[in-house]
Design an enzyme around this catalytic site. Structure first.
Site, short mmCIF file in Angstrom:
data_model
loop_
_atom_site.label_atom_id
_atom_site.label_comp_id
_atom_site.label_asym_id
_atom_site.label_seq_id
_atom_site.Cartn_x
_atom_site.Cartn_y
_atom_site.Cartn_z
N LYS A 123 0.93 -1.16 0.03
CA LYS A 123 0.06 0.12 -0.06
C LYS A 123 0.82 1.18 -0.16
O LYS A 123 1.88 1.16 0.58
CB LYS A 123 -0.76 -0.08 1.07
CG LYS A 123 -2.08 0.99 1.29
CD LYS A 123 -2.75 0.86 2.68
CE LYS A 123 -3.80 1.85 2.84
NZ LYS A 123 -4.56 1.84 3.85
N SER A 142 -9.50 1.73 2.79
CA SER A 142 -8.69 2.33 2.07
C SER A 142 -7.71 1.81 1.39
O SER A 142 -7.01 2.04 0.55
CB SER A 142 -7.89 3.49 2.93
OG SER A 142 -7.14 2.96 4.05
N SER A 167 -9.97 -0.54 7.17
CA SER A 167 -9.58 -0.51 5.75
C SER A 167 -8.90 -1.59 5.00
O SER A 167 -8.54 -1.58 4.00
CB SER A 167 -8.65 0.63 5.55
OG SER A 167 -9.08 1.91 5.95
#
Length: 486
Positions: free
Chosen positions: A93, A168, A192
């Site tokens: 990420k 996210s 997330s």
């Protein structure tokens, strides 16, 4: 993809479609035994990434660098290396600092920021022989639940290009579900990792808060933030967990799937109150299948106000800690921006939300008193109620639908309906916040598809520090329910 692109003239592009479906453990074994080379495997996944570039699951992939790393891994194997993740490419990420590789935090202003250090978790996977395949797309500053990034694009769900991925850790989930990488490091503050895992049909593991290292990962809340992993099986999550934490193996490959004697709790009044009918039907089918397989699944009641209590307390902590957490991170790691500059550069709807809820002078800012109440009154009460399930009922884990619906349409992501009620995207975290506020380990497992072909997930939350037991339990349940969203 990144503008740094390379081809490998001496490597024939793979013709084995199954390479894209290899998990972490299987890929590591294949490289270790010489069945495939890391270069061959990476070349196949780069091809997969190009083919599926429309998903917008990556912000950057430095093809030349990852191919070089793969060749070096192959040389290390020939020299006798037995590193557990040798030659296996993983997504990361783009909230994780990566040495020598651009780290944007999802922001246009940091598109060309190249850190001089790795986040601790990235360093751990590299030390174990893994390769950073690329940086996964994410919501700006990890602040959102649908996967919409104004600069780097809306991440699309591999199960339906018109559907959100959740966020996210949107690109992480999409890239794993699409077979671009076997796993990706993500981050979870209020859901997330687990939300996108559920919506994309992969496994998402949130460790006990603080168990995984967080240094070098852009924060939101020091109370709630957790780093973790998304993969296609519990075994793969457990292997990455073992590497990152330096702990003993949590699961055994090929372990039995007997769930006799397992005791689970579920709270229908709290977690089935506002859910899509297909999600509820699939969840009840999961409960039935587990009971048929020998598990004891007991019904508990966490109180009429449980949802309001957990959501109010969690969001109060979330918003109150954001400014301080981000400002300290920027300063500690010499990141060339400021909190104020980040705020001004956000997409309009997120900038407005920060001005309203995050900035101390905002009309919706969380007061110090409200924040302390969330920490010292609400959180202990939430813990007390869950302790009744864990201790009073002898449950090894609490079971619930991970998300109350399948992936919403991209065009309706801000506002949609569940069971005839209009909701906002914040509802996607309704079931994940209780583990977040208490720091509990949680894992989302795919349990099938809706009639529209969209994944449905169930979550298991366990008591603090019981990560190994949770992973072992999840593997047994996965064996009963299956390992893929089908």
């Amino acid at each position: 993809m990144d503008d740094t692109t390379a081809t490998s003239s001496d490597v024939k592009l793979p013709e084995k479609p199954e390479l894209a479906s290899l998990g972490v453990a299987a890929a590591a074994e294949a490289v270790r035994t010489g069945e495939i080379t890391s270069e061959f495997y990476v070349t196949a996944l780069l091809q997969q990434a190009r083919t599926l570039a429309d998903l917008a699951s990556f912000i950057s992939i430095d093809e030349a660098a990852v191919l070089t790393a793969a060749r070096n891994a192959d040389k290390a194997r020939e020299a006798g290396s037995t590193a557990p993740l040798l030659g296996v490419p993983l997504g990361v990420k783009d909230s994780y600092l990566t040495k020598g590789l651009a780290t944007s935090l999802g922001l246009e202003s940091l598109a060309h920021f190249v850190p001089l250090e790795d986040a601790d978790a990235v360093r751990a996977i590299k030390d174990a022989g893994a390769l950073v395949f690329g940086k996964n797309n994410l919501v700006e500053m990890s602040y959102g639940l649908t996967g919409n990034n104004a600069r780097y694009g809306q991440v699309k769900n591999p199960h339906g290009r018109d559907r959100v991925t959740g966020g996210s850790s949107s690109g992480s989930a999409a890239s794993v579900a699409a077979g671009i990488v076997p796993a990706s490091l993500g981050g979870d503050t209020i859901g997330s990792i687990r939300v996108p895992a559920s919506l994309c049909g992969v496994v998402g593991f949130k460790p006990t808060t603080g168990r995984w290292p967080r240094d070098g990962v852009a924060p939101i809340s020091h109370t709630l933030d957790t780093t973790g992993v998304l993969a296609r099986s519990v075994e793969d999550c457990a292997l990455v967990d073992q590497v990152v934490t330096g702990s003993q193996a949590a699961v055994r490959p090929g372990a039995g799937y007997d769930v006799k004697g397992v005791r689970l709790a579920y709270a229908p009044r709290q977690f089935l109150d506002l859910v899509d009918s297909e999600v509820e039907a699939r969840f009840r089918e999961v409960v039935r299948r587990l009971r048929d397989a020998g598990a004891e699944v007991v019904e508990v009641d966490l109180g009429d106000d449980f949802g309001t209590l957990t959501q109010t307390a969690t969001w109060s902590i979330f918003f109150h800690e954001t400014m301080g957490a981000i400002s300290e991170f920027l300063s500690r790691h010499d990141i060339p921006t400021t909190f104020e500059a980040i705020t001004e550069g956000l997409k309009p709807e997120l900038r407005d939300a920060w001005r309203y809820m995050v900035l101390p002078e905002g009309p919706g800012a969380i007061s110090a008193e409200t924040y302390q109440t969330a920490l010292t009154v609400s959180r202990p009460e939430i813990q007390r109620r869950l302790d009744e399930a864990f201790v009073g009922h002898g449950a090894q884990a609490i079971l619930q639908p991970t998300t109350p619906c399948t992936a919403p349409l991209i065009e309706q992501q801000a506002s949609f309906s569940i069971a005839g009620r209009e909701v906002t995207d914040l509802v996607l975290a309704n079931h994940t916040v209780s583990a977040s506020i208490l720091g509990l380990p949680g894992i989302s497992l795919p349990v099938g598809l809706s009639k529209d072909g969209l994944p449905i997930g169930v979550e298991l939350d366990a008591s603090l520090g019981s990560d190994h037991a949770l992973l072992a339990l999840a593997q047994r349940i996965e064996g009963v329910l299956g390992t893929q969203a089908t």
